[in-house]
Design an enzyme around this catalytic site. Sequence first.
Site, PDB file in Angstrom:
ATOM      1  N   GLU A 118     -51.975 -77.530  -3.653  1.00 35.23           N
ATOM      2  CA  GLU A 118     -52.900 -77.909  -4.232  1.00 35.23           C
ATOM      3  C   GLU A 118     -53.972 -78.374  -3.103  1.00 35.23           C
ATOM      4  OE1 GLU A 118     -52.848 -80.631  -7.657  1.00 35.23           O
ATOM      5  OE2 GLU A 118     -52.305 -78.890  -8.676  1.00 35.23           O
ATOM      6  N   HIS A 233     -63.919 -82.740 -11.204  1.00 32.39           N
ATOM      7  CA  HIS A 233     -63.304 -81.343 -11.000  1.00 32.39           C
ATOM      8  C   HIS A 233     -64.145 -80.608 -10.778  1.00 32.39           C
ATOM      9  CE1 HIS A 233     -60.187 -78.477 -11.035  1.00 32.39           C
ATOM     10  NE2 HIS A 233     -59.196 -79.633 -10.858  1.00 32.39           N
ATOM     11  N   ARG A 278     -61.653 -82.009  -3.513  1.00 33.30           N
ATOM     12  CA  ARG A 278     -62.472 -81.498  -4.769  1.00 33.30           C
ATOM     13  C   ARG A 278     -63.943 -82.051  -4.744  1.00 33.30           C
ATOM     14  NH1 ARG A 278     -58.341 -83.693  -9.432  1.00 33.30           N
ATOM     15  NH2 ARG A 278     -56.919 -81.697  -8.940  1.00 33.30           N
ATOM     16  N   HIS A 337     -63.572 -86.044 -14.163  1.00 36.08           N
ATOM     17  CA  HIS A 337     -62.187 -85.849 -14.453  1.00 36.08           C
ATOM     18  C   HIS A 337     -61.414 -87.039 -14.032  1.00 36.08           C
ATOM     19  CE1 HIS A 337     -58.385 -83.448 -14.417  1.00 36.08           C
ATOM     20  NE2 HIS A 337     -58.229 -83.645 -13.090  1.00 36.08           N
ATOM     21  N   ARG A 372     -59.220 -89.184  -4.987  1.00 32.26           N
ATOM     22  CA  ARG A 372     -57.819 -88.932  -5.356  1.00 32.26           C
ATOM     23  C   ARG A 372     -57.247 -87.702  -4.860  1.00 32.26           C
ATOM     24  NH1 ARG A 372     -54.798 -86.859 -10.423  1.00 32.26           N
ATOM     25  NH2 ARG A 372     -57.012 -85.587 -10.522  1.00 32.26           N
ATOM     26  N   SER A 377     -51.871 -88.906  -9.388  1.00 34.96           N
ATOM     27  CA  SER A 377     -52.017 -89.755 -10.299  1.00 34.96           C
ATOM     28  C   SER A 377     -50.881 -89.983 -11.440  1.00 34.96           C
ATOM     29  CB  SER A 377     -53.296 -89.746 -11.100  1.00 34.96           C
ATOM     30  OG  SER A 377     -53.619 -88.180 -11.479  1.00 34.96           O
ATOM     31  N   LEU A 378     -50.497 -88.915 -11.862  1.00 35.59           N
ATOM     32  CA  LEU A 378     -49.200 -88.763 -12.592  1.00 35.59           C
ATOM     33  C   LEU A 378     -47.823 -89.649 -11.822  1.00 35.59           C
ATOM     34  CD1 LEU A 378     -48.747 -85.423 -14.104  1.00 35.59           C
ATOM     35  CD2 LEU A 378     -49.716 -87.244 -15.374  1.00 35.59           C
TER      36      LEU A 378
HETATM   37  C1  LIG Z   1     -57.081 -82.104 -18.114  1.00 31.72           C
HETATM   38  C2  LIG Z   1     -56.417 -82.943 -16.900  1.00 31.72           C
HETATM   39  C3  LIG Z   1     -55.526 -82.551 -15.976  1.00 31.72           C
HETATM   40  C4  LIG Z   1     -54.793 -83.198 -15.097  1.00 31.72           C
HETATM   41  N1  LIG Z   1     -54.052 -82.836 -14.212  1.00 31.72           N
HETATM   42  C5  LIG Z   1     -53.247 -83.518 -13.262  1.00 31.72           C
HETATM   43  C6  LIG Z   1     -52.240 -83.179 -12.512  1.00 31.72           C
HETATM   44  O1  LIG Z   1     -51.968 -82.133 -12.795  1.00 31.72           O
HETATM   45  N2  LIG Z   1     -51.381 -84.083 -11.984  1.00 31.72           N
HETATM   46  C7  LIG Z   1     -52.000 -85.497 -11.820  1.00 31.72           C
HETATM   47  O2  LIG Z   1     -51.399 -86.138 -11.130  1.00 31.72           O
HETATM   48  N3  LIG Z   1     -52.958 -85.807 -12.619  1.00 31.72           N
HETATM   49  C8  LIG Z   1     -53.504 -85.022 -13.582  1.00 31.72           C
HETATM   50  N4  LIG Z   1     -54.645 -85.549 -14.361  1.00 31.72           N
HETATM   51  C9  LIG Z   1     -54.768 -86.982 -14.334  1.00 31.72           C
HETATM   52  C10 LIG Z   1     -53.914 -87.729 -14.949  1.00 31.72           C
HETATM   53  O3  LIG Z   1     -53.456 -86.877 -16.156  1.00 31.72           O
HETATM   54  C11 LIG Z   1     -53.901 -88.997 -15.377  1.00 31.72           C
HETATM   55  O4  LIG Z   1     -54.716 -89.720 -14.601  1.00 31.72           O
HETATM   56  C12 LIG Z   1     -52.801 -89.885 -16.107  1.00 31.72           C
HETATM   57  O5  LIG Z   1     -52.171 -88.939 -16.983  1.00 31.72           O
HETATM   58  C13 LIG Z   1     -53.383 -91.092 -16.647  1.00 31.72           C
HETATM   59  O6  LIG Z   1     -52.190 -91.440 -17.492  1.00 31.72           O
HETATM   60  P1  LIG Z   1     -52.814 -93.126 -18.229  1.00 31.72           P
HETATM   61  O7  LIG Z   1     -51.209 -93.510 -18.825  1.00 31.72           O
HETATM   62  O8  LIG Z   1     -53.100 -94.168 -17.260  1.00 31.72           O
HETATM   63  O9  LIG Z   1     -53.605 -92.792 -19.361  1.00 31.72           O
HETATM   64  P2  LIG Z   1     -53.520 -91.583 -20.481  1.00 31.72           P
HETATM   65  O10 LIG Z   1     -52.747 -90.746 -20.490  1.00 31.72           O
HETATM   66  O11 LIG Z   1     -55.087 -91.331 -20.740  1.00 31.72           O
HETATM   67  O12 LIG Z   1     -53.416 -92.613 -21.814  1.00 31.72           O
HETATM   68  C14 LIG Z   1     -54.176 -93.691 -22.255  1.00 31.72           C
HETATM   69  C15 LIG Z   1     -53.695 -94.252 -23.580  1.00 31.72           C
HETATM   70  O13 LIG Z   1     -54.321 -95.581 -23.854  1.00 31.72           O
HETATM   71  C16 LIG Z   1     -54.777 -95.238 -25.115  1.00 31.72           C
HETATM   72  N5  LIG Z   1     -55.967 -96.562 -25.167  1.00 31.72           N
HETATM   73  C17 LIG Z   1     -56.970 -96.463 -24.602  1.00 31.72           C
HETATM   74  N6  LIG Z   1     -57.654 -97.534 -24.935  1.00 31.72           N
HETATM   75  C18 LIG Z   1     -57.168 -98.240 -25.959  1.00 31.72           C
HETATM   76  C19 LIG Z   1     -57.308 -99.167 -26.662  1.00 31.72           C
HETATM   77  N7  LIG Z   1     -58.430-100.100 -26.530  1.00 31.72           N
HETATM   78  N8  LIG Z   1     -56.233 -99.844 -27.378  1.00 31.72           N
HETATM   79  C20 LIG Z   1     -55.166 -98.999 -27.674  1.00 31.72           C
HETATM   80  N9  LIG Z   1     -54.605 -97.825 -26.995  1.00 31.72           N
HETATM   81  C21 LIG Z   1     -55.781 -97.416 -26.126  1.00 31.72           C
HETATM   82  C22 LIG Z   1     -55.174 -94.053 -25.267  1.00 31.72           C
HETATM   83  O14 LIG Z   1     -55.197 -93.595 -26.667  1.00 31.72           O
HETATM   84  C23 LIG Z   1     -53.867 -93.406 -24.653  1.00 31.72           C
HETATM   85  O15 LIG Z   1     -52.889 -93.572 -25.476  1.00 31.72           O
HETATM   86  C24 LIG Z   1     -55.194 -84.628 -15.242  1.00 31.72           C
HETATM   87  C25 LIG Z   1     -56.021 -85.163 -16.110  1.00 31.72           C
HETATM   88  C26 LIG Z   1     -56.638 -84.149 -16.894  1.00 31.72           C
HETATM   89  C27 LIG Z   1     -57.886 -84.862 -18.004  1.00 31.72           C
END
Ligand SMILES: Cc1cc2nc3c(=O)[nH]c(=O)nc-3n(C[C@H](O)[C@H](O)[C@H](O)COP(=O)(O)OP(=O)(O)OC[C@H]3O[C@@H](n4cnc5c(N)ncnc54)[C@H](O)[C@@H]3O)c2cc1C
Length: 519
Positions: A118, A233, A278, A337, A372, A377-378
């Site tokens: 990437e 993005h 990006r 993004h 980033r 991020s994952l």
């Molecule tokens: C389309 C797309 C593709 C991506 N591809 C990649 C990739 O290939 N590799 C990579 O490293 N990163 C990628 N990213 C970025 C990565 O997916 C995210 O940064 C990461 O998944 C964030 O994880 P998280 O657990 O912090 O948040 P999320 O997975 O967004 O989860 C957040 C959670 O919090 C909950 N929530 C929010 N507010 C509240 C509240 N007030 N009360 C209760 N629950 C709440 C939501 O409902 C959800 O369950 C991508 C992002 C997108 C959008």
Amino acid sequence: MEMMASRYAGQPVIVGGGLAGLMTALRLAPQPVILLAKTALGEGVASAWAQGGVAAALGEEDTPDLHAADTLSAGDGLTDAAVAHRIAAAAPSAIAELERYGVVFDRTEEGRFVLGLEAAHARRRIVHVTGDGTGAAIMRALVAAVHAAPSITVVEGLEARRLVIDDRGVSGVLAAGGREACLLPTRRVALATGGVGGLFTHTTNPLGAIGQGLALAARAGAALVDMEFVQFHPTALDVGLDPMPLVSEAVRGEGAVLIDETGTRLMAGQGRAELEPRDVVARAVAAHIAAGHRAFLDAREALGTAFSTRFPAITARCRAAGIDPAIQPIPVRPAAHYHMGGIVVDAAGRTSVEGLWACGEVAASGLHGANRLASNSLLEAVVYAGFVADSLGGVVALPSSPRPTALPPASDAVSLRPLMSEALGVVRDRHGLSPAIERLEPLAFHDGAVADPALVALLVATAALAREESRGGHWRRDFPQRSPVWAQRLVQRVHETGARLVCRAVPLLASSPSVAAGD
Ligand SMILES: Cc1cc2nc3c(=O)[nH]c(=O)nc-3n(C[C@H](O)[C@H](O)[C@H](O)COP(=O)(O)OP(=O)(O)OC[C@H]3O[C@@H](n4cnc5c(N)ncnc54)[C@H](O)[C@@H]3O)c2cc1C
């Protein structure tokens, strides 16, 4: 207002059902924990939408030091080097941990990982599942593991609306499911609420990603940092959908090129062309669209009929819109993004508020700096979830009696989206930022459904106006140069009066929670 049943009182509460929240809960097992998510686990989460994969130095010619070096270079001078090295070093074991939970990463017939390339990565180091189904596969495995873990109490459909604070720090979480309010007494909360893309008109994020965790933390007095840095993005599928499906960077990694409606290459002659970072590619695409053109990602020559095998999920989304990527260019445009900024956390994921931890996209660990690196991020979510679980799990559960607090209404960010995209999009300037701040300030500090999204927008706008330079994801038309004076991070807090923001610049290595806690 209902009080959570006493048998749950005092248990740590994790807010968020994405990768960061699930991993924190799993890593805490067998310690009892409440996992609260506003949607069903795995639904409406960015984690499940990730296509590219997870970055880890697993190739023969790769090392964690090279991975850290690419992370630092993408961060454009604001990444914390120690954090970058620590996370890159932890990446191979993070992949092994995901495998133990049942994630089956793509491998060659000889059993080696298939590694994707990437933008801004000097090596092939992105592990993935069924090509572009990585996030969905990881979430499937972890949701199953969480449901099977007797120590985790999953509460779905409950939204955290406020953190209740007393003189010893966090004392509870005020949450609501529909109109029913519920108070959870606890002195240990981990926020894992994801990003802010849903605040923008064009986004790849779930529309519920409106920065609620940032508002919860800010109103509880926590320090936030790097809020101006939003990653756009360059290649979201431009077929009128909201949110916009992503056409992964990995497609450019496989050789697809950006063209306009005349077939002219957009990135010809620019450094690493389509594999520039990006922000560079997003600005080139945005400028071309602003000049009245369209932008397309052309994979016909690079992949042709192999496209559907390598990228089955993207193929399905394109076909649903009547486009066959094997024989047609894919229409694209930039979209919000990823948010590099967030709640300041230390090496253990602790914020500046006692009893509050954060991980995943809502946190700012110092890994991403101003920009980033793709697929970091994952990785960060998995690794920091472990740090948070170790730290939070080691704190003794103390009793708390949170004072009853008025329930704020559910957030509605719809009216803010055009303002965010115009003032805080790919290109910013004073003429857009100043009036946006004037509009946001009264909204953020008055009750109403728009208050929390407006506060988050105000934090982004205030930092974006203060940073008079262009760096990483933050591009100022009126200050197009990167300035050495600005090799600092902007830390923000909601002032104790609760009615205004304090924003101050701190040297790169001085933004730990303790330093950030002072004004
Ligand atoms: C389309 C797309 C593709 C991506 N591809 C990649 C990739 O290939 N590799 C990579 O490293 N990163 C990628 N990213 C970025 C990565 O997916 C995210 O940064 C990461 O998944 C964030 O994880 P998280 O657990 O912090 O948040 P999320 O997975 O967004 O989860 C957040 C959670 O919090 C909950 N929530 C929010 N507010 C509240 C509240 N007030 N009360 C209760 N629950 C709440 C939501 O409902 C959800 O369950 C991508 C992002 C997108 C959008």
